[in-house]
Design a protein around this motif. Structure first.
Motif, PDB file in Angstrom:
ATOM      1  N   GLN A  43      13.722   5.552 -11.669  1.00 31.86           N
ATOM      2  CA  GLN A  43      14.402   6.051 -10.472  1.00 31.86           C
ATOM      3  C   GLN A  43      13.840   5.215  -9.068  1.00 31.86           C
ATOM      4  OE1 GLN A  43      13.709   8.198 -12.648  1.00 31.86           O
ATOM      5  NE2 GLN A  43      15.648   9.481 -12.922  1.00 31.86           N
ATOM      6  N   LEU A  44      12.302   5.196  -9.100  1.00 33.96           N
ATOM      7  CA  LEU A  44      11.625   4.508  -8.105  1.00 33.96           C
ATOM      8  C   LEU A  44      11.928   2.932  -8.214  1.00 33.96           C
ATOM      9  CD1 LEU A  44       9.763   4.444  -5.591  1.00 33.96           C
ATOM     10  CD2 LEU A  44       8.058   4.266  -7.195  1.00 33.96           C
ATOM     11  N   GLN A  45      12.247   2.306  -9.552  1.00 34.08           N
ATOM     12  CA  GLN A  45      12.206   1.039  -9.753  1.00 34.08           C
ATOM     13  C   GLN A  45      13.742   0.902  -9.546  1.00 34.08           C
ATOM     14  OE1 GLN A  45      11.251   0.781 -14.015  1.00 34.08           O
ATOM     15  NE2 GLN A  45       9.100   0.463 -13.345  1.00 34.08           N
ATOM     16  N   GLN A  46      14.677   1.624  -9.718  1.00 38.28           N
ATOM     17  CA  GLN A  46      16.047   1.438  -8.932  1.00 38.28           C
ATOM     18  C   GLN A  46      16.237   1.274  -7.986  1.00 38.28           C
ATOM     19  OE1 GLN A  46      18.522   4.491 -11.139  1.00 38.28           O
ATOM     20  NE2 GLN A  46      20.336   3.842 -10.191  1.00 38.28           N
ATOM     21  N   TYR A  47      15.476   2.184  -6.721  1.00 40.93           N
ATOM     22  CA  TYR A  47      15.428   2.038  -5.540  1.00 40.93           C
ATOM     23  C   TYR A  47      15.202   0.600  -5.265  1.00 40.93           C
ATOM     24  CZ  TYR A  47      16.034   7.028  -4.327  1.00 40.93           C
ATOM     25  OH  TYR A  47      16.676   8.185  -4.189  1.00 40.93           O
ATOM     26  N   TYR A  48      13.896   0.115  -5.678  1.00 41.06           N
ATOM     27  CA  TYR A  48      13.344  -1.291  -5.463  1.00 41.06           C
ATOM     28  C   TYR A  48      14.569  -2.207  -5.673  1.00 41.06           C
ATOM     29  CZ  TYR A  48      11.271  -5.804  -6.387  1.00 41.06           C
ATOM     30  OH  TYR A  48      11.072  -6.980  -6.434  1.00 41.06           O
ATOM     31  N   GLU A  87       1.033  -1.134  -0.169  1.00 42.96           N
ATOM     32  CA  GLU A  87       0.157  -0.120   0.058  1.00 42.96           C
ATOM     33  C   GLU A  87       0.803   1.257   0.015  1.00 42.96           C
ATOM     34  OE1 GLU A  87      -3.636   2.047   2.603  1.00 42.96           O
ATOM     35  OE2 GLU A  87      -2.707  -0.119   2.902  1.00 42.96           O
ATOM     36  N   GLN A  88       1.821   1.273   0.931  1.00 40.74           N
ATOM     37  CA  GLN A  88       2.719   2.363   0.848  1.00 40.74           C
ATOM     38  C   GLN A  88       3.526   2.507  -0.316  1.00 40.74           C
ATOM     39  OE1 GLN A  88       2.558   4.375   3.475  1.00 40.74           O
ATOM     40  NE2 GLN A  88       4.256   5.841   2.906  1.00 40.74           N
ATOM     41  N   ALA A  89       4.046   1.592  -1.015  1.00 39.59           N
ATOM     42  CA  ALA A  89       4.856   1.687  -2.079  1.00 39.59           C
ATOM     43  C   ALA A  89       3.821   1.986  -3.375  1.00 39.59           C
ATOM     44  CB  ALA A  89       5.394   0.173  -2.518  1.00 39.59           C
ATOM     45  N   GLN A  90       2.602   1.559  -3.311  1.00 37.38           N
ATOM     46  CA  GLN A  90       1.925   2.246  -4.371  1.00 37.38           C
ATOM     47  C   GLN A  90       1.488   3.644  -4.230  1.00 37.38           C
ATOM     48  OE1 GLN A  90      -1.586  -0.337  -3.516  1.00 37.38           O
ATOM     49  NE2 GLN A  90      -1.095  -1.731  -5.081  1.00 37.38           N
ATOM     50  N   HIS A  91       1.553   4.130  -3.063  1.00 44.78           N
ATOM     51  CA  HIS A  91       1.555   5.620  -2.876  1.00 44.78           C
ATOM     52  C   HIS A  91       2.836   6.485  -3.310  1.00 44.78           C
ATOM     53  CE1 HIS A  91       1.054   9.617  -1.205  1.00 44.78           C
ATOM     54  NE2 HIS A  91       2.176   9.481  -0.484  1.00 44.78           N
ATOM     55  N   TYR A  92       3.860   5.688  -3.268  1.00 44.64           N
ATOM     56  CA  TYR A  92       5.270   6.311  -3.864  1.00 44.64           C
ATOM     57  C   TYR A  92       5.185   6.178  -5.372  1.00 44.64           C
ATOM     58  CZ  TYR A  92       6.863   7.225   0.824  1.00 44.64           C
ATOM     59  OH  TYR A  92       7.006   7.750   2.191  1.00 44.64           O
ATOM     60  N   VAL A  93       4.585   5.032  -5.981  1.00 44.41           N
ATOM     61  CA  VAL A  93       4.607   4.883  -7.362  1.00 44.41           C
ATOM     62  C   VAL A  93       3.867   5.909  -7.831  1.00 44.41           C
ATOM     63  CG1 VAL A  93       3.549   3.519  -9.210  1.00 44.41           C
ATOM     64  CG2 VAL A  93       4.765   2.351  -7.348  1.00 44.41           C
ATOM     65  N   GLN A  94       2.646   6.511  -7.373  1.00 46.01           N
ATOM     66  CA  GLN A  94       1.877   7.568  -7.892  1.00 46.01           C
ATOM     67  C   GLN A  94       2.724   8.665  -7.933  1.00 46.01           C
ATOM     68  OE1 GLN A  94      -1.650   7.624  -5.431  1.00 46.01           O
ATOM     69  NE2 GLN A  94      -2.479   5.831  -6.639  1.00 46.01           N
ATOM     70  N   ILE A  95       3.509   9.073  -6.748  1.00 42.91           N
ATOM     71  CA  ILE A  95       4.391  10.239  -6.824  1.00 42.91           C
ATOM     72  C   ILE A  95       5.367  10.220  -7.547  1.00 42.91           C
ATOM     73  CG2 ILE A  95       6.019  11.421  -5.281  1.00 42.91           C
ATOM     74  CD1 ILE A  95       4.152  10.695  -2.652  1.00 42.91           C
ATOM     75  N   PHE A  96       6.062   9.203  -7.754  1.00 42.68           N
ATOM     76  CA  PHE A  96       7.331   9.154  -8.663  1.00 42.68           C
ATOM     77  C   PHE A  96       6.756   9.171 -10.231  1.00 42.68           C
ATOM     78  CE2 PHE A  96       9.760   8.436  -5.035  1.00 42.68           C
ATOM     79  CZ  PHE A  96      10.896   8.686  -5.327  1.00 42.68           C
ATOM     80  N   ALA A  97       5.484   8.736 -10.347  1.00 41.70           N
ATOM     81  CA  ALA A  97       5.194   8.740 -11.631  1.00 41.70           C
ATOM     82  C   ALA A  97       4.495  10.023 -12.222  1.00 41.70           C
ATOM     83  CB  ALA A  97       3.796   7.706 -11.788  1.00 41.70           C
TER      84      ALA A  97
END
Length: 742
Positions: free
Chosen positions: A221-226, A204-214
């Motif tokens: 860059q978010l996928q690189q963090y992953y 759930e938290q990760a999906q929130h950051y996906v929206q922000i970074f998208a």
């Protein structure tokens, strides 16, 4: 009467008349004069039809002639109308050109005004956004101070839209840099929370950051963090696995570190594929990209740890086979996971994943031939132990051949298990040396048999028969070696064909394999080597082109062993022939010519005859029904064994042939031959001829000619010597001291 046929393109008068005549006969029945009545009737009808046609033609012509003035008048009127239409069209074209000249400048002015209006509108919007730019910057700074991630994200989105609106204003590059700086600050602000949510797998938290970074166009860059979080996690897991295995006391348990790590990685990857599909929507290849980036970067490296284990292991090939199997098992499960998840990797990721798994192992594939050569050499050394007696040596040959090919098959299986046959051509190269060592073993035993033949310990004839049995056994061992060598070559060609097919197969969209990780130079070199072996196979006659030198050396050993066999059988004959001397003149003073029946064969020649008569009973037990291997060996030694006669008879004929040659050579060494000695020698030759006849054989041509020359009277020598070899004629004449009349 059917007149429609007259207008057909394929109309035939004869066929038409015959058809109508037949129809006429059918309708009226068969009567005398039918043909005449038919002709009269149809001629009358045709005349009537012609009159009607003529009338119709005349009527049509009259109508055409009467309508010609009207057609000419209408044509003149039409021509006049066309001329008027052309004049009107020309006038209209001139009017259109005048209108274009008048309105062209007006249209250009309208277009220029419309462009200016668009630019003014854009400038107006840009100025309006520029007025709000400063406010947005202030609000962003305030959000960063308060660590308001959501507010900063919203203001940054608005800032991006404002930047796009101010694209026409000066200073756009500076504003773009400002936006990128704010994105970097936002990323830095969110990174601790991002790392934590990825480490905890908080969807759930990760999906929130996906929206922000998208929204700020920073999803890569978010996928690189992953991936960074996952790689760090599994790097720590790798160290823990090595430390755990280091505490084990059993070597087998220490060798399981890679299996344990791969199993854990596969299980985690399977969970992450589902998790990433929910997080990144269709982008579910991230776990595989993690593996592609993780495995080459592991510290300590996989190959370094394996090298440490190899240094302390006495079973290096088995250990390499174990790790190779672990690699292939891991890839097999990866391919299965990709298929079950319906995931298609890009060509680049497909290649990277294969290299991540197999690249480190290529250095061990390069080392494999050296390790294999060491093991095979050690095994062969145990086969080369010296045997004290020929019987032990020959019995050891059969066992050594069996063991050798068992070891070679095991070596091929190891080559497949460790290198997937990528080192097969190098293995073939070192096998040449192994085969040469085995042939040297054959040669050493062969020399031992040859020395035993001349030693005092084998002077007894009974022991010579045992030695003959040993040479036959060695011939059979050589044939067994050749048969297995041929089959071994066939198997190697099949493996090379399979390998070439795998190397040339394009697998970028298929399963991950070790073959796709070969670099271009190595692949090309291997395919060229396989093609070269296939070409040699097509050109070879006896071998299959892989070990031609071994076949040549083997053929020489066949011949030499067969020669030893003949020497064993000829040794008693040579011994008896050495005692043959020309008999002294019985009555040298009287000059009496003794009749031939008064001479008996000499003891040496009778001993030879008795020996030859006993040969079949010694040869038949060995060669009456020879094994397929012995038969094949004999056929290689001499083409006469391919005849449809028993091998014992062939060998006996070869012995007799050599016996005649030796006897002939012994005779030609005589310097002088008195008359009585000549008769004695002729009696001996006749005795030998009779013995050979009992065996179903005969003396050779040269010995037969010598007999003729010995029996010829001096005064008839020239006449009877006609047709004999000049060399023999001269030699016998000199022995008998016959004066030439030529």
């Amino acid at each position: 009467m059917d007149v429609s046929a007259l207008s057909e393109a394929t109309f035939s008068p004869a066929d038409w008349i015959n058809a109508n005549y037949k129809k006429y006969i059918e309708e009226n029945g068969s009567k005398d004069g039918d043909a005449t009545s038919f002709i009269q009737s149809y001629v009358a009808k045709l005349q009537l039809y012609v009159q009607q046609v003529n009338y119709a033609v005349e009527e049509s012509s009259r109508q055409v002639v009467s309508s010609m003035p009207r057609i000419a008048k209408e044509s003149t009127t039409l021509h006049s109308d066309v001329s008027q239409l052309q004049e009107k069209m020309s006038a209209m074209r001139q009017e259109v050109a005048a209108v274009q000249n008048e309105t062209g400048e007006c249209m250009a002015t309208l277009e220029r005004l419309n462009t200016l209006q668009t630019k003014l509108q854009a400038a107006k919007e840009s100025l309006q956004e520029s007025d709000g730019w400063g406010n947005l910057l202030a609000e962003l700074e305030d959000g960063f101070e308060r660590n308001d991630l959501k507010g900063v994200c919203e203001k940054l989105i608005a800032l991006q839209k404002s930047l796009h609106a101010q694209e026409q204003l000066p200073g756009h590059a500076e504003r773009l840099t400002q936006v990128e700086d704010f994105k970097n600050r936002l990323e830095a602000l969110a990174s601790p929370s991002v790392v934590q949510c990825f480490a905890e797998s908080n969807l759930e938290q990760a999906q929130h950051y996906v929206q922000i970074f998208a929204s700020i166009q920073r999803l890569p860059q978010l996928q690189q963090y992953y991936r960074a979080v996952q790689k760090n996690l599994w790097q720590q897991q790798w160290k823990q696995t090595l430390e755990l295995q280091g505490t084990e006391t059993q070597p087998q348990q220490q060798q399981q570190f890679l299996t344990l790590y791969y199993d854990q990685l596969l299980e985690h990857c399977q969970r992450q594929v589902k998790w990433c599909s929910n997080l990144f929507s269709e982008e579910s290849t991230q776990p595989f990209l993690v593996i592609a980036e993780l495995l080459p970067a592991l510290q300590p490296t996989r190959d370094a740890h394996i090298l440490q284990l190899l240094k302390t292991s006495n079973e290096r090939l088995e250990l390499l086979g174990l790790f190779s199997q672990v690699n292939h098992s891991f890839v097999l499960h990866l391919n299965s996971l990709l298929e079950q998840s319906h995931i298609t990797l890009s060509d680049e990721l497909h290649r990277q994943l294969g290299e991540a798994v197999f690249e480190y192992f290529h250095k061990f594939i390069q080392q494999y031939p050296r390790l294999e050569e060491t093991q095979l050499s050690t095994q062969v050394d145990r086969l080369l132990s010296n045997q004290s007696t020929p019987s032990d040596a020959v019995r050891h040959l059969e066992e050594s051949t069996r063991k050798l090919y068992e070891w070679l098959k095991e070596a091929c299986e190891r080559c497949s298990a460790i290198t997937s046959d990528l080192a097969l051509c190098k293995l073939i190269t070192l096998l040449n040396g192994i085969f040469k060592r085995q042939l040297e073993n054959f040669g050493r035993i062969q020399r031992q048999l040859g020395l035993s033949l001349g030693s005092s310990s084998y002077a007894a004839q009974s022991e010579n028969w045992s030695l003959l049995q040993y040479t036959m056994s060695q011939l059979q061992c050589l044939a067994d070696f050749q048969v297995q060598l041929h089959q071994f070559e066939h198997d190697l060609h099949a493996r090379m064909a399979t390998l070439a097919a795998k190397l040339t197969k394009q697998s970028s969209r298929g399963n991950i394999t070790i073959f796709q990780t070969c670099d271009h130079a190595a692949r090309t070199q291997l395919l060229n080597a396989i093609a070269d072996y296939q070409q040699k196979k097509a050109e070879a006659t006896e071998s299959l082109g892989i070990f031609p030198q071994i076949y040549a050396a083997l053929k020489l050993q066949f011949s030499e062993t067969h020669d030893i066999t003949l020497n064993i059988l000829l040794q008693p004959i040579e011994t008896h022939l050495a005692h043959i001397r020309p008999a002294a003149e019985t009555h040298p003073s009287t000059g009496i010519d003794m009749p031939s029946f008064s001479f008996a064969p000499q003891e040496s020649i009778t001993q030879i005859g008795q020996y030859l008569l006993t040969l079949p009973q010694h040869l038949e037990p060995l060669l009456l029904a020879p094994s397929a291997l012995l038969k094949q060996a004999l056929e290689v030694c001499n083409v006469k064994y391919t005849q449809a006669i028993p091998c014992a008879d062939v060998l006996l004929s070869l012995v007799v042939e050599q016996c005649c040659i030796l006897y002939q050579a012994q005779i030609l060494q005589i310097k002088t031959l008195p008359a009585s000695a000549a008769k004695q020698l002729s009696v001996d030759i006749e005795y030998l001829s009779n013995v050979l006849e009992e065996l179903g054989l005969s003396i050779n041509l040269q010995l037969s000619q010598i007999l003729t020359l010995l029996k010829a009277a001096p005064d008839q020598y020239l006449t009877l010597s006609s047709g004999c070899e000049p060399r023999l004629v001269t030699a016998i004449r000199q022995m008998r001291n016959i004066i030439s009349t030529q």
